[in-house]
Design an enzyme around this catalytic site. Structure first.
Site, PDB file in Angstrom:
ATOM      1  CB  ILE A 140      40.522  41.692  44.971  1.00 56.81           C
ATOM      2  CG1 ILE A 140      39.290  42.453  45.454  1.00 56.81           C
ATOM      3  CG2 ILE A 140      41.276  41.052  46.142  1.00 56.81           C
ATOM      4  CD1 ILE A 140      38.239  41.588  46.126  1.00 56.81           C
ATOM      5  N   PRO A 141      43.869  42.476  43.710  1.00 56.93           N
ATOM      6  CG  PRO A 141      45.671  43.802  44.388  1.00 56.93           C
ATOM      7  CD  PRO A 141      44.199  43.608  44.585  1.00 56.93           C
ATOM      8  CB  CYS A 142      44.579  37.267  43.337  1.00 58.29           C
ATOM      9  SG  CYS A 142      43.583  37.123  41.851  1.00 58.29           S
ATOM     10  CG  HIS A 143      47.513  40.766  39.046  1.00 57.49           C
ATOM     11  ND1 HIS A 143      46.366  41.417  39.475  1.00 57.49           N
ATOM     12  CD2 HIS A 143      48.451  41.725  38.848  1.00 57.49           C
ATOM     13  CE1 HIS A 143      46.608  42.712  39.520  1.00 57.49           C
ATOM     14  NE2 HIS A 143      47.863  42.930  39.147  1.00 57.49           N
TER      15      HIS A 143
END
Length: 181
Positions: A140-143
Site C-alpha cells: 500500500i504505497p504510502c511512500h
C-alpha cells in the site's frame, strides 16, 4: 501458541532498503511492515487486537507470494501488487489505504491531495495519521505521499528507505539485482 485463537504467521523479508515483517492470517496478507520503524510494535499489536489473532513465527503460501512480488518490485518487474489482503484498521483508515492504492507507480502526491481526493479536505490530520498507520508500506504505497513543498516527510521505514523506493520507481536505483543475489 495461544489456544483457541487464530494465528498470524510472520516471516522476515530482507529488502535492499530494510527488513520487513510479512504476516498472513488465513489466506490473506495482513502485515508487511518495517522492522526498524518505531511504529512497528504498535501496528503489530493493533493487528492482533483487531483480528483477535496471535502473532507467531511461521510461513504460508501468502507470505511466499508476497515475498515473490516484493522481489519482482525491487527487480523493476512489478508495478502493482496482487496479493489478497486484510487491512486491519478502522473504516476511515481502510478508506485512506484504499485511496493510496490508486497512486500510480513512479508518481507522488501530497497529503492534502489524498484528503481532497477522498472528499475530506477538512480531515488532513486524520488522513495523515491513517497514512502513518499503514500496516503494509510498499504494497500500500504510502511512500508516494510527500509534503506540500515536495519535501520528504515521515515514513515508517525511514526517509532513506522512502528515498530509495521513489528513486527505484523513477528508474534511478540501478544495480539492485546484482547486489542482492
Amino acid at each position: 501458541m495461544t489456544k483457541g485463537r487464530p494465528h498470524i504467521l510472520t516471516s522476515m523479508y530482507t529488502s535492499p532498503c530494510g527488513t520487513l515483517v510479512l504476516g498472513s492470517l488465513g489466506d490473506r496478507l495482513c502485515l508487511c511492515d518495517w522492522v526498524e520503524g518505531k511504529s512497528h510494535i504498535h501496528i503489530m499489536r493493533r493487528t492482533e487486537r483487531l483480528t483477535g489473532a496471535t502473532i507467531v513465527e511461521g510461513d504460508s503460501s501468502v507470505i511466499d507470494m508476497a515475498a515473490r512480488q516484493l522481489d519482482e518490485y525491487f527487480d523493476g518487474r512489478r508495478r502493482k501488487f496482487t496479493i489478497p489482503m486484510m487491512m486491519a484498521g478502522s473504516e476511515f483508515q481502510r478508506s485512506v489505504w484504499q485511496q493510496l492504492q490508486t497512486i500510480d507507480y513512479g508518481t507522488t502526491v501530497t497529503y492534502t491531495h489524498v484528503a481532497v481526493r477522498m472528499g475530506r479536505p477538512d480531515a488532513l490530520r486524520a488522513v495523515s495519521s491513517a497514512i502513518g498507520s499503514n500496516p503494509m508500506p510498499i504494497i500500500i504505497p504510502c511512500h508516494r505521499v510527500i509534503g506540500i513543498d515536495n519535501r520528504f516527510t515521515g515514513y515508517s521505514g525511514g526517509l532513506e528507505a522512502k528515498r530509495f523506493l521513489l528513486e527505484l520507481e523513477a528508474g534511478v536505483a540501478e544495480g539492485y539485482r546484482e547486489e542482492r543475489r
